[in-house]
Design an enzyme around this catalytic site. Structure first.
Site, PDB file in Angstrom:
ATOM      1  N   LYS A 129       0.832  -1.205   0.000  1.00  0.00           N
ATOM      2  CA  LYS A 129       0.000   0.000   0.000  1.00  0.00           C
ATOM      3  C   LYS A 129       0.869   1.259   0.000  1.00  0.00           C
ATOM      4  O   LYS A 129       0.614   2.196  -0.776  1.00  0.00           O
ATOM      5  CB  LYS A 129      -0.891   0.021   1.238  1.00  0.00           C
ATOM      6  CG  LYS A 129      -1.565   1.384   1.511  1.00  0.00           C
ATOM      7  CD  LYS A 129      -2.191   1.440   2.877  1.00  0.00           C
ATOM      8  CE  LYS A 129      -2.826   2.798   3.151  1.00  0.00           C
ATOM      9  NZ  LYS A 129      -1.834   3.846   3.503  1.00  0.00           N
ATOM     10  N   ASN A 130       1.877   1.290   0.869  1.00  0.00           N
ATOM     11  CA  ASN A 130       2.676   2.498   1.014  1.00  0.00           C
ATOM     12  C   ASN A 130       3.598   2.758  -0.165  1.00  0.00           C
ATOM     13  O   ASN A 130       4.274   3.781  -0.219  1.00  0.00           O
ATOM     14  CB  ASN A 130       3.487   2.436   2.313  1.00  0.00           C
ATOM     15  CG  ASN A 130       2.608   2.601   3.540  1.00  0.00           C
ATOM     16  OD1 ASN A 130       1.554   3.229   3.464  1.00  0.00           O
ATOM     17  ND2 ASN A 130       3.023   2.029   4.645  1.00  0.00           N
ATOM     18  N   ARG A 161      -4.989  10.511   1.863  1.00  0.00           N
ATOM     19  CA  ARG A 161      -3.847  11.401   2.089  1.00  0.00           C
ATOM     20  C   ARG A 161      -3.103  11.704   0.791  1.00  0.00           C
ATOM     21  O   ARG A 161      -2.474  12.754   0.639  1.00  0.00           O
ATOM     22  CB  ARG A 161      -2.903  10.735   3.105  1.00  0.00           C
ATOM     23  CG  ARG A 161      -1.707  11.574   3.524  1.00  0.00           C
ATOM     24  CD  ARG A 161      -2.080  12.609   4.548  1.00  0.00           C
ATOM     25  NE  ARG A 161      -0.943  13.445   4.928  1.00  0.00           N
ATOM     26  CZ  ARG A 161      -1.047  14.600   5.560  1.00  0.00           C
ATOM     27  NH1 ARG A 161      -2.236  15.057   5.889  1.00  0.00           N
ATOM     28  NH2 ARG A 161       0.016  15.303   5.875  1.00  0.00           N
ATOM     29  N   CYS A 210      -5.997   7.962   7.611  1.00  0.00           N
ATOM     30  CA  CYS A 210      -6.180   7.635   9.024  1.00  0.00           C
ATOM     31  C   CYS A 210      -6.092   8.900   9.872  1.00  0.00           C
ATOM     32  O   CYS A 210      -5.284   9.793   9.612  1.00  0.00           O
ATOM     33  CB  CYS A 210      -5.119   6.643   9.493  1.00  0.00           C
ATOM     34  SG  CYS A 210      -5.319   4.983   8.818  1.00  0.00           S
ATOM     35  N   ARG A 227      -1.636  16.033  11.462  1.00  0.00           N
ATOM     36  CA  ARG A 227      -0.958  15.742  10.190  1.00  0.00           C
ATOM     37  C   ARG A 227      -1.221  16.913   9.266  1.00  0.00           C
ATOM     38  O   ARG A 227      -2.173  16.937   8.499  1.00  0.00           O
ATOM     39  CB  ARG A 227      -1.477  14.436   9.582  1.00  0.00           C
ATOM     40  CG  ARG A 227      -1.282  13.242  10.462  1.00  0.00           C
ATOM     41  CD  ARG A 227      -1.852  11.985   9.819  1.00  0.00           C
ATOM     42  NE  ARG A 227      -0.993  11.453   8.778  1.00  0.00           N
ATOM     43  CZ  ARG A 227      -1.284  10.362   8.078  1.00  0.00           C
ATOM     44  NH1 ARG A 227      -2.418   9.716   8.286  1.00  0.00           N
ATOM     45  NH2 ARG A 227      -0.449   9.922   7.164  1.00  0.00           N
ATOM     46  N   ASP A 283       1.582  21.687   5.814  1.00  0.00           N
ATOM     47  CA  ASP A 283       2.509  22.817   5.662  1.00  0.00           C
ATOM     48  C   ASP A 283       3.810  22.439   4.957  1.00  0.00           C
ATOM     49  O   ASP A 283       4.360  23.246   4.196  1.00  0.00           O
ATOM     50  CB  ASP A 283       2.807  23.473   7.013  1.00  0.00           C
ATOM     51  CG  ASP A 283       3.311  22.489   8.065  1.00  0.00           C
ATOM     52  OD1 ASP A 283       3.157  21.273   7.857  1.00  0.00           O
ATOM     53  OD2 ASP A 283       3.857  22.943   9.089  1.00  0.00           O
ATOM     54  N   LEU A 284       4.322  21.238   5.174  1.00  0.00           N
ATOM     55  CA  LEU A 284       5.564  20.855   4.502  1.00  0.00           C
ATOM     56  C   LEU A 284       5.357  20.748   2.996  1.00  0.00           C
ATOM     57  O   LEU A 284       6.236  21.118   2.208  1.00  0.00           O
ATOM     58  CB  LEU A 284       6.087  19.536   5.058  1.00  0.00           C
ATOM     59  CG  LEU A 284       6.547  19.535   6.522  1.00  0.00           C
ATOM     60  CD1 LEU A 284       7.051  18.151   6.917  1.00  0.00           C
ATOM     61  CD2 LEU A 284       7.625  20.587   6.753  1.00  0.00           C
ATOM     62  N   ASP A 318       3.321   3.216  11.991  1.00  0.00           N
ATOM     63  CA  ASP A 318       2.298   2.260  11.555  1.00  0.00           C
ATOM     64  C   ASP A 318       2.408   0.926  12.285  1.00  0.00           C
ATOM     65  O   ASP A 318       1.415   0.220  12.463  1.00  0.00           O
ATOM     66  CB  ASP A 318       2.435   1.986  10.047  1.00  0.00           C
ATOM     67  CG  ASP A 318       1.578   2.918   9.218  1.00  0.00           C
ATOM     68  OD1 ASP A 318       0.941   3.803   9.808  1.00  0.00           O
ATOM     69  OD2 ASP A 318       1.556   2.768   7.994  1.00  0.00           O
ATOM     70  N   ARG A 364      -8.601  -0.814   3.735  1.00  0.00           N
ATOM     71  CA  ARG A 364      -7.912   0.333   3.139  1.00  0.00           C
ATOM     72  C   ARG A 364      -6.444   0.010   2.917  1.00  0.00           C
ATOM     73  O   ARG A 364      -5.821   0.523   1.984  1.00  0.00           O
ATOM     74  CB  ARG A 364      -8.002   1.548   4.072  1.00  0.00           C
ATOM     75  CG  ARG A 364      -9.336   2.275   4.070  1.00  0.00           C
ATOM     76  CD  ARG A 364      -9.242   3.559   4.899  1.00  0.00           C
ATOM     77  NE  ARG A 364      -8.035   4.272   4.519  1.00  0.00           N
ATOM     78  CZ  ARG A 364      -7.092   4.658   5.382  1.00  0.00           C
ATOM     79  NH1 ARG A 364      -7.196   4.395   6.659  1.00  0.00           N
ATOM     80  NH2 ARG A 364      -6.029   5.310   4.941  1.00  0.00           N
TER      81      ARG A 364
END
Length: 437
Positions: free
Chosen positions: A43-44, A113, A137, A142, A145-146, A325, A417
């Site tokens: 997923k990531n 996200r 999530c 979270r 701004d970055l 995680d 998810r």
């Protein structure tokens, strides 16, 4: 519209749809995990590759594609809303386009996200972009701004209107030096994506280097960007005028692999895990072995034979350490151990809400400062609980396999998810697990 897009277009968790777990209760009973399981594409990683596919008009093929992953299904729907054509066949996703993507992502379904990475890709490719505010999530603070900072450094103007985030760079993005004040996975990914089509050279200082980041960098490098990773110090990206299409295999999911390891240990099982990404789990595997996991490896196969869970003591941190995680899964292991486990989450200090759900099953715990103290329970009992996020949901499902009676998990769609075919794989390992309406 294919079945993946139809599922992605759902507007609330109460909707029903093929392959989705929304509005159903996941029931779990005492089980002993035994048998073989193959780890799916990560997923990531796959979500980042899907966003990066927007950088080219050419054909992208993703092998080892986790086609039942709900967040991937949502992301594919977003790509199609932007004009891409996506088809799944024989374990691969093929992405093509007939015209350049729209700059404005009009999306009424559940957000993820990854909309921040879509924004970076759109402004890099088309000179402008607007996306819904990110979902995902609820892990506490979270911010965006970055992402705003790095796009601004690359020459874009970034602003909010209502629940949407906008960026524009009519003349294109320009390479720059960017210093991240903290090691952010998402910001590192967005810098890689956006800078791959920027003019000139971008140097990103203090990136978060982890396996999924290296996979994305390799993906973009093969598409034509020049990328040099200098460890955790910096990444140098020289953008290309245009990027090529490629065929790429999605890396195996280290979070899924760890889930089956812990499931085998706490249920006294015997599980053979194929496509096991041991190289991405070196530090977590040390702690798992110290906490009772008996793991035998043969190439990309890991065999986890019962073992006895001992208390765990971990602190989350940047790769190669234990990422945030992972900590709910370690907490599930600690909940089955005799003695006190201690977990410190340095990234999301408020990510202990799942312990209230653990308590309903008989697990005693306390939060002191940034540390969660978990007292292992000799006997757990089934209860009505709720999956607060996808990893907490997976942890509850594992605890349900060692508890007396039946555990009923609400909002269990959260698990799907981030886990491809979770129910089917668990049942193939003899888990007592089913959805009920």
């Amino acid at each position: 519209m294919n079945h993946a897009t139809a599922a992605a277009m759902k507007t609330s968790p109460s909707d029903t749809g093929e392959g989705a777990a929304e509005a159903r209760i996941l029931e779990v009973t005492r089980s002993k995990l035994e048998g073989q399981v193959r780890v799916s594409g990560a997923k990531n990683s796959v979500l980042r590759l899907l966003a990066a596919s927007l950088l080219t008009s050419e054909r992208i093929v993703l092998d080892n594609y986790p086609d039942q992953l709900l967040d991937a299904i949502v992301h594919v729907g977003m790509l199609e809303a932007l004009g891409k054509s996506c088809t799944v066949a024989n374990g691969a996703l093929t992405i093509t386009e007939a015209k350049a993507p729209e700059s404005h992502l009009q999306w009424e379904g559940r957000s993820i996200r990854n909309t921040l990475l879509i924004l970076g890709a759109l402004v890099a490719r088309t000179g402008a972009g607007s996306v819904p505010m990110p979902g995902g999530c609820d892990l506490g603070d979270r911010k965006t701004d970055l992402h705003e900072m790095l796009l601004t450094k690359l020459g874009a103007r970034v602003w909010y209107e209502g629940e949407r985030l906008f960026a524009e760079a009519p003349g294109g993005l320009t390479g720059a030096e960017i210093v991240l004040p903290l090691r952010s996975t998402g910001a590192t990914e967005n810098a890689l994506i956006a800078a791959s089509l920027a003019r000139g050279k971008t140097v990103l200082w203090n990136p978060h280097i982890r396996p999924e980041i290296l996979d994305l960098a390799n993906f973009l490098r093969r598409m034509g960007a020049k990328i040099q990773v200098n460890g955790q110090e910096s990444i140098e990206i020289t953008g290309a005028e245009q990027l090529d299409g490629i065929v790429h295999r999605v890396m195996p999911d280290n979070m899924e692999a760890m889930t089956w390891v812990i499931g085998s240990v706490i249920t006294g099982g015997d599980v053979e895990i194929h496509d096991f990404p041991a190289q991405d789990l070196e530090v977590p595997l040390i702690f798992l072995r110290e906490s009772g996991a008996k793991i035998f490896r043969d190439g990309d196969i890991a065999i986890v034979r019962s073992g006895r869970p001992y208390p765990v003591e971990i602190s989350t941190g940047p790769y190669p350490g234990i990422n945030s995680d992972m900590q709910p899964l370690f907490a599930a292991m600690g909940a089955c151990a005799k003695g006190e486990s201690r977990i410190v989450d340095l990234r999301f200090a408020g990510r202990y809400a799942y312990l209230e759900e653990f308590a309903k099953m008989g697990v005693q715990s306390a939060i002191r400062g940034d540390t969660a103290h978990i007292h292992g329970a000799a006997h757990l009992h089934g209860a009505d609980v709720r999956a607060l996020d996808l990893r907490a949901g997976a942890a509850l499902a594992l605890l349900g396999m060692v508890a007396d009676g039946t555990t009923r998990i609400a909002d269990a769609w959260q698990i799907e998810r981030g886990y491809d075919k979770f129910l089917a794989k668990a049942k193939a390992l003899n888990a007592g697990i089913n959805y009920r309406t």
